[in-house]
Design a protein around this motif. Structure first.
Motif, PDB file in Angstrom:
ATOM      1  N   GLU A   6       1.004  -1.092  -0.042  1.00 30.86           N
ATOM      2  CA  GLU A   6       0.019  -0.031   0.046  1.00 30.86           C
ATOM      3  C   GLU A   6       0.749   1.355   0.209  1.00 30.86           C
ATOM      4  OE1 GLU A   6      -2.538  -0.386   3.483  1.00 30.86           O
ATOM      5  OE2 GLU A   6      -3.595  -2.066   2.462  1.00 30.86           O
ATOM      6  N   ALA A   7       1.914   1.302   0.809  1.00 30.96           N
ATOM      7  CA  ALA A   7       2.740   2.474   0.712  1.00 30.96           C
ATOM      8  C   ALA A   7       3.675   2.587  -0.570  1.00 30.96           C
ATOM      9  CB  ALA A   7       3.887   2.324   1.948  1.00 30.96           C
TER      10      ALA A   7
ATOM     11  N   LYS B  82       2.457   1.713  -3.407  1.00 35.22           N
ATOM     12  CA  LYS B  82       1.670   2.417  -4.368  1.00 35.22           C
ATOM     13  C   LYS B  82       1.441   3.785  -4.174  1.00 35.22           C
ATOM     14  CE  LYS B  82      -1.229  -1.826  -4.623  1.00 35.22           C
ATOM     15  NZ  LYS B  82      -2.563  -2.633  -4.433  1.00 35.22           N
ATOM     16  N   GLN B  83       1.541   4.381  -3.087  1.00 32.88           N
ATOM     17  CA  GLN B  83       1.565   5.731  -2.623  1.00 32.88           C
ATOM     18  C   GLN B  83       2.851   6.475  -2.990  1.00 32.88           C
ATOM     19  OE1 GLN B  83       0.343   6.233   1.461  1.00 32.88           O
ATOM     20  NE2 GLN B  83      -1.441   4.796   1.230  1.00 32.88           N
ATOM     21  N   GLY B  84       3.640   5.792  -3.564  1.00 33.86           N
ATOM     22  CA  GLY B  84       5.168   6.470  -4.210  1.00 33.86           C
ATOM     23  C   GLY B  84       6.284   6.431  -3.153  1.00 33.86           C
ATOM     24  N   ARG B  85       6.044   5.621  -1.975  1.00 31.99           N
ATOM     25  CA  ARG B  85       7.331   5.585  -1.090  1.00 31.99           C
ATOM     26  C   ARG B  85       8.088   4.314  -1.576  1.00 31.99           C
ATOM     27  NH1 ARG B  85       7.549  10.117   0.800  1.00 31.99           N
ATOM     28  NH2 ARG B  85       5.555  10.862   1.736  1.00 31.99           N
TER      29      ARG B  85
END
Length: 732
Positions: free
Chosen positions: A509-510, A512-515
Motif C-alpha cells: 500500500e505504501a 503504491k503511494q510512491g514510497r
C-alpha cells in the motif's frame, strides 16, 4: 631474559600431557600463566556457628562428624550424607549425589570444615557438594561406616530448631564459632579459573605456586614508584600472589585492579604520545574563519544549522585557526547532520587556498558524499574530484596529476587516497568518515601526502564513552545529538512471523503511494548450517511473488563496486521501489523517499547496527516505519530487541549494546591497532580507565618522551605493545 617470555615447556616438572592442556587455554609462556586470572573467587572466610547460618551466600562451618550414611534413591541415584555438629546440638548435613565413594573420605569424630551455600531442608541445615577441608591430622577414632539405611540422627538427642517463621534468620553481627571448639584458621579464599577438560584446578594452582616462586621476584615493575605510592598499588610480585593466592577477596581485587590500571596506563600513554607527536611536533597550516567566510559558507546550506552543529563548527574553527594539527572526533547520532559540519570545515580550508580531502570507507559512501558536495557547491568555483578504484588507469593518471599540481581544491575518495602515488600540492585538511571502519594508524599515512594536515574524523555510530577513550583516545571530541527540526521518529514494531503477509500488505500500500523501502537480510546467500533468510533468495521470492507488480532490486557486499553504484543510483532515482539488501546500506545511504524498512532475523544484528539501519528511513519529513522479524534464542537477544523498541537515542543504545555484547562486538579492537585487553574490562573498570588516562597525559606533559630513569620500563612497555600499530616512531 624477561621472565614473562619464558616458554612453559622449559619450566621443570611440567609433563607433555599437562603442557598440551595448558596450550588449549592459550598458555604458552610464564606470562600467559601469570595473567590467566581467576574469573571469580569463593570466599570461605565467613566462618559461622551452625546456629548462625543464613540462606544467603557462601558460608563455612567447622565441626565434628557425627553421622555418615550412604543410600540408594528410588530413581537410581545414590546419595552420601555426612552430618557435622559444632556444639553437640545443632547439625549441618553435607550431601553428595552419585558419589558413593565419598563416604570413604570421612571418619566419625573427624574435624572438618564445610563451605557452601546452606539451605534449610525439613528440620536442619544442608549443603550440597560442600567444599571440604580437614581440620585435624587424623580422625579421633572409628572406621568408615558402610552405607546403611535410615536417617541421620543428631547426637545427644538434640534436634535443630528451624528459624522463626520457617525462614532462616540472619545473625546479629555474625555469631562466632562456639567457644568450646579450639580456634582454627579460616579456610581462606579459593580462586575459580577458566579451565579445560582434564585440567584440574589443584594442578593449575600447584603449577602457579611453583612458577611464581621461581620467577615472580625477578619481574621488573613497570609502574613507577611514584604512581604506585600515589594509588597505594602493591608491587608486581605481591599483586600476582594476591591475585592467585589471596588471603582475602579484598586483596585479590586490589591485585587485579593494579594490573588493570597498568594495562590502561600503557594504552593511554601510547595515545598521549601519539597525540603529542602529531600535535606538538607537527605544524599545520593556519586556516582562519572570518565573518565573510562564515557567511559565504552558510549561504550554501538550504537549512539552518542546529545548536549542536553550531557548537561543533565553533570547535572545528578554533582548531583550524591554530598551528597545531587538529585532531578531532565528530560523533553524531544517526541523522543529526555531521556531514554539514564536515562540509563547513572543507570549505574553510578551500577558502584559505589549501586542499581538502574527504575519505569514506566504501565507494557507495564516497559517491554519496560527492553528490552532496555537488549539490551544495553547484554554483561555486570549488574544483572537485572523486577518486575511487573505479577510475580507468588514464582517468586516474590525469586526476593525480591535477591533484599534485594544485588544480583540485577538494577530493573525495576511498582508501585510494592514501596510496603511494597520491600527491597533494598543499593539503590542509583531511576528513575521515566512519573512522571506526579504518585502523587507528591509518590517519598517519596522510602525513606522507603533504605537510601535517588538520584531521577531522567522524562517525554516525554513537560510541560508549569508555570505548571512545580507547579507540579514539588521542582525539578531542565534539558530539551532535540534536536532530534537525522536522525530522520524524521512526515507528518500530517487532512482528511475529505469522504477521508477515499483513506487513507485506502494508508495504504494498505504501509503495503504491510512491514510497520506497528496504528489506534487509543478514546473509547474501543461503547457508546449509543456518536457517536464515538470505538476500539473493529473498529477492527472487519477492520479485516473483508478493511484489511482482513492483520494481525490486538487489544490493549486497559481494557485488562489484560498479554494480553496487548502479543499483543505488537506480534506487535513488526511484527506478526501483523496493531494495532487498544486506547491511551494506547500514552506513551513509541517504534516500529521503525511502521510509519503509523490514529487517529479517533482527536478532542477528547488534543494537548499534540496528540503529544505523533504522536511520536509513528517517531521512525526510515523512515518518519512517521499521518492522522487525526476529526469534531470539535467548534472553539476551530479547533484551536487545526490547531496548531497540524502547528508544531511538543512539548513545543510550550504544551503552546498552556494550553491556549486552561486550566491547569486541562493537569495535574490533585489533582492527584499530589496540590489540585485546588482557585483564581490563572497559565496562567494569571505567574508573581505572579514566584515572589511567589522567595520569598518562600528565606524565607525558612532564616527560614528553619518557626518558627519565623512572619511566624507562614504562617506555619499553609502551613501545613493545603499541610502537608499530600506533606509529610511535618519535619515541622509538
Amino acid at each position: 631474559m624477561n621472565p614473562l617470555h619464558i616458554a612453559l615447556d622449559t619450566v621443570p616438572g611440567i609433563s607433555s600431557a599437562r603442557l598440551e592442556l595448558l596450550e588449549r587455554l592459550g598458555l604458552r609462556t610464564v606470562g600467559d600463566l601469570f595473567f590467566h586470572f581467576p574469573r571469580t573467587y569463593e570466599d570461605l572466610n565467613d566462618v559461622r556457628a551452625i546456629a548462625a547460618l543464613t540462606a544467603d551466600g557462601i558460608q563455612t562451618v567447622q565441626g565434628e562428624v557425627v553421622e555418615i550414611e550412604g543410600r540408594s534413591l528410588s530413581d537410581g541415584r545414590t546419595v552420601v550424607s555426612v552430618v557435622l555438629s559444632d556444639d553437640g546440638k545443632n547439625c549441618l548435613e553435607g550431601v553428595w549425589f552419585n558419589q558413593s565413594f565419598a563416604a570413604k573420605r570421612f571418619r566419625y569424630g573427624q574435624r572438618l570444615s564445610f563451605s557452601g551455600k546452606p539451605k534449610w531442608y525439613r528440620d536442619h541445615w544442608q549443603m550440597n557438594n560442600p567444599r571440604v577441608q580437614v581440620l585435624d591430622g587424623a580422625s579421633t577414632g572409628g572406621t568408615p561406616v558402610p552405607p546403611t539405611g535410615g536417617t541421620p540422627v543428631p547426637p545427644t538427642g538434640g534436634t535443630p530448631v528451624p528459624p522463626t517463621g520457617g525462614t532462616p534468620v540472619p545473625p546479629t553481627g555474625g555469631t562466632p564459632v562456639p567457644p568450646n571448639t579450639a580456634p582454627i584458621p579460616a579456610p581462606g579464599v579459593v580462586p575459580i579459573y577458566p579451565l579445560t577438560e582434564d585440567l584440574r584446578p589443584e594442578h593449575l594452582r600447584a603449577l602457579l605456586r611453583k612458577t611464581l616462586d621461581l620467577h615472580a621476584s625477578r619481574l621488573a615493575d613497570v609502574l613507577p614508584v611514584g604512581l604506585r605510592q600515589l594509588h597505594d598499588w602493591p608491587t608486581c610480585d605481591q599483586a600476582l600472589r594476591d591475585v592467585h593466592f589471596p588471603l582475602t577477596v579484598t586483596a585479590a581485587t586490589r591485585g587485579r585492579r593494579r594490573f588493570v590500571y597498568e594495562e590502561f596506563l600503557i594504552l593511554q600513554l601510547a595515545l598521549a604520545l601519539r597525540r603529542r607527536e602529531v600535535r606538538e611536533e607537527g605544524r599545520a597550516p593556519v586556516l582562519a574563519t572570518s565573518p565573510a567566510i562564515d557567511a559565504r559558507i552558510r549561504r550554501l546550506f538550504p537549512f539552518r544549522l542546529t545548536g549542536d552543529q553550531d557548537r561543533a563548527v565553533a570547535d572545528v574553527c578554533r582548531d583550524l585557526a591554530g598551528e597545531k594539527p587538529m585532531q578531532r572526533l565528530l560523533q553524531a547520532d544517526v541523522g543529526a547532520g555531521k556531514t554539514a559540519v564536515a562540509v563547513y570545515a572543507l570549505l574553510v580550508t578551500v577558502a584559505n587556498k589549501h586542499q581538502a580531502a574527504l575519505m569514506a570507507p566504501t565507494e557507495v559512501l564516497a559517491r554519496q558524499h560527492a553528490r552532496t558536495l555537488d549539490r551544495y557547491l553547484a554554483h561555486s568555483r570549488v574544483r572537485r574530484l572523486l577518486l575511487t578504484g573505479a577510475l580507468t588507469p588514464a582517468e586516474r593518471r590525469d586526476a593525480l596529476a591535477a591533484l599534485a599540481a594544485g588544480e583540485i581544491d577538494l577530493v573525495v575518495g576511498t582508501q585510494a587516497l592514501v596510496q603511494q602515488d597520491v600527491r597533494f600540492a598543499r593539503l590542509g585538511l583531511v576528513v575521515i568518515d566512519e573512522q571506526h571502519k579504518f585502523g587507528v594508524h591509518q590517519r598517519a599515512r596522510f602525513r606522507r601526502l603533504g605537510a601535517d594536515p588538520h584531521y577531522l574524523v567522524m562517525t554516525a555510530t554513537p560510541i560508549p564513552r569508555t570505548v571512545a577513550l580507547t579507540v579514539f583516545g588521542d582525539l578531542d571530541v565534539s558530539i551532535i545529538r540534536q536532530l534537525p527540526p522536522g525530522r520524524q521518529t521512526v515507528r518500530t514494531r517487532w512482528e511475529p512471523a505469522g504477521q508477515r503477509e499483513r506487513v507485506y500488505t502494508l508495504l504494498r500500500e505504501a509503495l503504491k503511494q510512491g514510497r520506497q523501502g528496504y528489506i534487509v537480510c543478514p546473509l547474501v546467500e543461503e547457508s546449509a548450517s543456518l536457517d536464515v533468510k538470505a538476500a539473493t533468495q529473498t529477492h527472487a521470492e519477492l520479485h516473483d511473488g508478493p511484489f511482482r507488480d513492483f520494481r525490486v532490486g538487489l544490493l549486497h557486499g559481494r557485488q562489484d563496486e560498479d554494480i553496487k553504484a548502479a543499483v543505488m543510483e537506480s534506487f535513488r532515482k526511484h527506478e526501483l521501489d523496493l531494495l532487498v539488501c544486506t547491511s551494506v546500506i547500514e552506513v551513509g545511504v541517504d534516500v529521503p523517499n525511502a521510509t519503509l524498512l523490514v529487517i529479517e532475523h533482527a536478532e542477528r544484528f547488534g543494537l548499534s547496527q540496528l540503529h544505523q539501519l533504522r536511520g536509513r528511513v528517517s531521512r525526510g519529513a515523512v515518518a519512517g516505519q521499521c518492522y522487525l522479524f526476529a526469534d531470539p534464542p535467548g534472553e539476551e537477544g530479547r533484551q536487545r530487541l526490547r531496548a531497540f523498541l524502547r528508544t531511538s537515542d543512539g548513545f543510550a543504545l550504544a551503552e546498552e549494546d556494550m553491556k549486552l555484547r561486550g566491547v569486541g562486538e562493537l569495535f574490533g579492537a585489533r582492527q584499530h591497532g589496540l590489540g585485546e585487553l588482557r585483564v581490563g574490562d572497559l565496562l567494569a573498570d571505567g574508573d581505572l580507565l579514566r584515572q589511567a588516562r589522567k595520569d598518562a597525559f600528565a606524565l607525558v606533559v612532564s616527560d614528553p618522551k619518557l626518558r627519565r630513569p623512572e619511566h624507562v620500563l614504562l617506555r619499553a612497555a609502551v613501545l613493545e605493545r603499541y610502537g608499530k600499530t600506533m606509529d610511535l616512531a618519535e619515541i622509538g
